[in-house]
Structures are given as structure tokens and as C-alpha cells.
Enzyme design. Sequence first.
Site, PDB file in Angstrom:
ATOM      1  CG  LEU A  66     -34.770 -46.548  -6.331  1.00  0.00           C
ATOM      2  CD1 LEU A  66     -36.048 -47.169  -5.783  1.00  0.00           C
ATOM      3  CD2 LEU A  66     -33.442 -46.820  -5.459  1.00  0.00           C
ATOM      4  N   PRO A  67     -32.211 -48.785  -9.765  1.00  0.00           N
ATOM      5  CG  PRO A  67     -30.239 -49.740  -8.607  1.00  0.00           C
ATOM      6  CD  PRO A  67     -31.440 -48.966  -8.292  1.00  0.00           C
ATOM      7  CB  THR A  96     -35.026 -46.959 -17.474  1.00  0.00           C
ATOM      8  OG1 THR A  96     -34.408 -45.749 -17.488  1.00  0.00           O
ATOM      9  CG2 THR A  96     -35.659 -47.711 -18.670  1.00  0.00           C
ATOM     10  CE  LYS A 171     -33.943 -44.139 -20.195  1.00  0.00           C
ATOM     11  NZ  LYS A 171     -32.539 -43.401 -20.460  1.00  0.00           N
ATOM     12  CE  LYS A 240     -32.998 -50.819 -16.520  1.00  0.00           C
ATOM     13  NZ  LYS A 240     -33.048 -49.430 -15.341  1.00  0.00           N
TER      14      LYS A 240
HETATM   15  P1  NAD Z   1     -26.949 -46.422  -9.903  1.00  0.00           P
HETATM   16  O1  NAD Z   1     -26.801 -47.839  -9.628  1.00  0.00           O
HETATM   17  O2  NAD Z   1     -25.635 -45.448 -10.099  1.00  0.00           O
HETATM   18  O3  NAD Z   1     -27.641 -45.611  -8.695  1.00  0.00           O
HETATM   19  C1  NAD Z   1     -28.879 -46.181  -7.937  1.00  0.00           C
HETATM   20  C2  NAD Z   1     -28.723 -46.008  -6.588  1.00  0.00           C
HETATM   21  O4  NAD Z   1     -29.891 -46.474  -6.023  1.00  0.00           O
HETATM   22  C3  NAD Z   1     -27.512 -46.426  -5.866  1.00  0.00           C
HETATM   23  O5  NAD Z   1     -27.190 -45.227  -4.883  1.00  0.00           O
HETATM   24  C4  NAD Z   1     -28.159 -47.378  -4.904  1.00  0.00           C
HETATM   25  O6  NAD Z   1     -27.428 -47.482  -3.563  1.00  0.00           O
HETATM   26  C5  NAD Z   1     -29.654 -46.983  -4.685  1.00  0.00           C
HETATM   27  N1  NAD Z   1     -30.269 -48.244  -4.139  1.00  0.00           N
HETATM   28  C6  NAD Z   1     -30.427 -49.365  -4.643  1.00  0.00           C
HETATM   29  N2  NAD Z   1     -31.514 -50.076  -4.125  1.00  0.00           N
HETATM   30  C7  NAD Z   1     -31.958 -49.156  -3.270  1.00  0.00           C
HETATM   31  C8  NAD Z   1     -33.255 -49.227  -2.388  1.00  0.00           C
HETATM   32  N3  NAD Z   1     -33.932 -50.540  -2.290  1.00  0.00           N
HETATM   33  N4  NAD Z   1     -33.445 -48.152  -1.525  1.00  0.00           N
HETATM   34  C9  NAD Z   1     -32.855 -46.937  -1.566  1.00  0.00           C
HETATM   35  N5  NAD Z   1     -31.654 -46.855  -2.549  1.00  0.00           N
HETATM   36  C10 NAD Z   1     -31.552 -48.092  -3.329  1.00  0.00           C
HETATM   37  O7  NAD Z   1     -27.757 -46.123 -11.163  1.00  0.00           O
HETATM   38  P2  NAD Z   1     -27.952 -44.806 -12.139  1.00  0.00           P
HETATM   39  O8  NAD Z   1     -27.026 -45.035 -13.309  1.00  0.00           O
HETATM   40  O9  NAD Z   1     -27.941 -43.548 -11.241  1.00  0.00           O
HETATM   41  O10 NAD Z   1     -29.458 -45.091 -12.878  1.00  0.00           O
HETATM   42  C11 NAD Z   1     -30.582 -44.894 -12.065  1.00  0.00           C
HETATM   43  C12 NAD Z   1     -31.954 -45.051 -12.972  1.00  0.00           C
HETATM   44  O11 NAD Z   1     -31.798 -44.066 -13.803  1.00  0.00           O
HETATM   45  C13 NAD Z   1     -31.707 -46.358 -13.509  1.00  0.00           C
HETATM   46  O12 NAD Z   1     -33.096 -46.878 -13.677  1.00  0.00           O
HETATM   47  C14 NAD Z   1     -30.908 -46.155 -14.897  1.00  0.00           C
HETATM   48  O13 NAD Z   1     -31.523 -47.082 -16.026  1.00  0.00           O
HETATM   49  C15 NAD Z   1     -31.731 -44.804 -15.052  1.00  0.00           C
HETATM   50  N6  NAD Z   1     -31.038 -43.836 -16.085  1.00  0.00           N
HETATM   51  C16 NAD Z   1     -29.400 -43.894 -15.927  1.00  0.00           C
HETATM   52  C17 NAD Z   1     -28.753 -42.825 -16.795  1.00  0.00           C
HETATM   53  C18 NAD Z   1     -27.099 -43.062 -16.564  1.00  0.00           C
HETATM   54  O14 NAD Z   1     -26.580 -42.603 -17.580  1.00  0.00           O
HETATM   55  N7  NAD Z   1     -26.630 -43.333 -15.446  1.00  0.00           N
HETATM   56  C19 NAD Z   1     -29.260 -42.138 -17.585  1.00  0.00           C
HETATM   57  C20 NAD Z   1     -30.741 -42.116 -17.701  1.00  0.00           C
HETATM   58  C21 NAD Z   1     -31.276 -43.055 -16.893  1.00  0.00           C
END
Ligand code: NAD
Length: 301
Positions: A66-67, A96, A171, A240
Site C-alpha cells: 500500500l502507498p 514503505t 529501506k 514520502k
Molecule cells: P501504487 O500507488 O502503484 O499502488 C498502491 C495500490 O494500493 C493501488 O492499487 C491502490 O488502489 C491500492 N490502495 C490504496 N488504498 C487502499 C486501501 N485502503 N485498501 C486496498 N488497496 C488500496 O504504489 P506502488 O508504487 O505499488 O507502491 C506500493 C508500496 O511499495 C509503497 O509503500 C511504495 O513506497 C513501495 N515501493 C514502491 C516501489 C516502486 O518502484 N513503485 C519500489 C519499492 C517500494
Amino acid sequence: MSETFGFVGIGNMGLPIAGRLMDAGHSLVVYDTRERAMHPLVARGAARAASVADVAAQVGTILLSLPTPAIVQAAVLGETGLAPGQRVKRIVDLSTTGPHMAARLDETVAGLGIRWIDCPVSGGVGGARAGTLAVMFSGPGADYEELLPTLRVIGKPFYIGEKPGLAQTMKLVNNMLSAAAMVLSAEAVVMGAKAGIQPGVMIDVINVGSGRNTATMQKFPQSILPRSFDYGFSTGLMHKDVDLFMAEARSMGLSLEACQVVLEIWRRAVDALGPESDFTRVVTLMEKAAGLELHGAPTAV
Ligand code: NAD
């Protein structure tokens, strides 16, 4: 051994990670607030849940991607989140969220008989697709041993320690460096281009020389020089991570001047480009200030 896991948050990272778990033969119960985010996994046979509570009623282990810390907290502890008597016994948080939130959630869900595992990942969407993520685990050693075969499906697992939140700190340290590399590389390459060096040539040289980093090796060749800006990580999430890092540093009495400047640049990027923009677009701020655009392919991607 194939198992059934819950998976909440089918976004940029969640979709490829969940896809790899299905490739490895596991069954999934999935939930995302965006209905269409679940379609690709449901089309492959995953069960669609109606809420986190619905997932928790069906499986023993739930993975979260989740974000933000606030969203993780609301999803897990809100009205349609975890409750006494559900089947779930373990939450593996791939998001994260920072060490403070991880410690708070660990303590809170312990009251419901659930173990909180903080397990953030690094390596981007490319690493998630390829199963080459750095997987940072903190929590009980017995859970680590039990989950190792599953963690190996998504990347290279590292046991950071038992204390809740330690993997989150790991991280943040990693992402501070990634965030700094991105903005410093953008500034340096824009300076070289202003002086008349071809951006593609510059990236080739840097990637053989001592200046190479994840921005010059991956972000410039894949998303910046081709002007696709589609790396798959948002400016809001990068900000963030740097913000969480600085909050942790301040709580330890550290001021960290260079990191503070990096935070300010990412804050400006969120203001100028919006939180949903791809984080590689940060380079356009430096380009605008210099009155140029970086184009051209490196020869040795
Ligand atoms: P994203 O925004 O693409 O995906 C998050 C998903 O969560 C979305 O599909 C959203 O609809 C869903 N969501 C939001 N609120 C929700 C809720 N209450 N219940 C259920 N689903 C819900 O984000 P991301 O890029 O996939 O990142 C996810 C996590 O991983 C973050 O914490 C980010 O910091 C971490 N991360 C991302 C990357 C990257 O390169 N994108 C790399 C490493 C870590």
C-alpha cells in the site's frame, strides 16, 4: 509447497509481486480499493475479496503493498480492517511505512493475536517483475524461516533483525541514497549538456566511470533519455520516503545537511509536478532552470 495468501494493494509493485506468487503455484485472495486493479489477477484465478476484513477471514497470512503509512494504518485498523476472531495470524507489510508506524502496528495487532512483519522491498517495478527485489525482513526469526521459500519468489531476502521497524529503517537508508542519486545525477547531467556534451555519451561514460549509480544505470537509459517517464514510482512516494528518513534522523538528533537539501528538492518536485507524476520527471525541473532538454540514447544500455 503451494499456499493461499491474501494480497492487499495491487498497484505498480503489488501486481507483479502477486503475479510471481501465482506463477510459483500459490493461490491468492486479493483486495484493492480500485476494482479494476484486481482484474488481471482475478482473470488468472485469484479470489476477489470485498475488504481487508474479508481477506482476513479467509487466510492465515496477508501481504500488503500500500502507498503510505496512513493508508496502511487505515486499511488494517479501520472499520473494515482486522478484528478479533479472524483467521489471519500474520501480516507481511511490503509497503514503505517507516519504523515508527511499523512498531505501532506491531504492538496494536499483537493485541488481536496477529504478528506484524515489516518487509519493505527495493528494486522497482523491473525488479518486482524479474523477482530480483531486495527483500528486507524484520520480525520473529521463525516467521523468516517459514516464509523464506515465498520471499525467494519475489527477490533476495535479508534478515535485518527481530525488532519491529528495523527493516523499515534499512529501506529508508536505501531510498535516501536512491533519491539523492536521482536529483544529483539530474543536476550533473544537465550541467554537462549545457556545456555541450551529448547526454547519451555522458551516461555511457558515467556508467563505466566512478559516477555510476541507479539513476544513471537504469532511470536515464530507460525513462529519461527516451522521454517516456514511465519508471513506475511516483514523485509523491519518493518524497514520502525521504521525508520519513529525515523524520527518523531528527528523532535521533541528527540534522544531516545534504539529505535535508535532497528532501527540499523532492518537496519542490511534488509541488511542481504533482504527487502522481513519475519520479523520473524530476529531471524536467533542472532542465527548465537550464533552458534545455536531455535527449538521445546511450549506446550501451
Ligand atoms: P501504487 O500507488 O502503484 O499502488 C498502491 C495500490 O494500493 C493501488 O492499487 C491502490 O488502489 C491500492 N490502495 C490504496 N488504498 C487502499 C486501501 N485502503 N485498501 C486496498 N488497496 C488500496 O504504489 P506502488 O508504487 O505499488 O507502491 C506500493 C508500496 O511499495 C509503497 O509503500 C511504495 O513506497 C513501495 N515501493 C514502491 C516501489 C516502486 O518502484 N513503485 C519500489 C519499492 C517500494
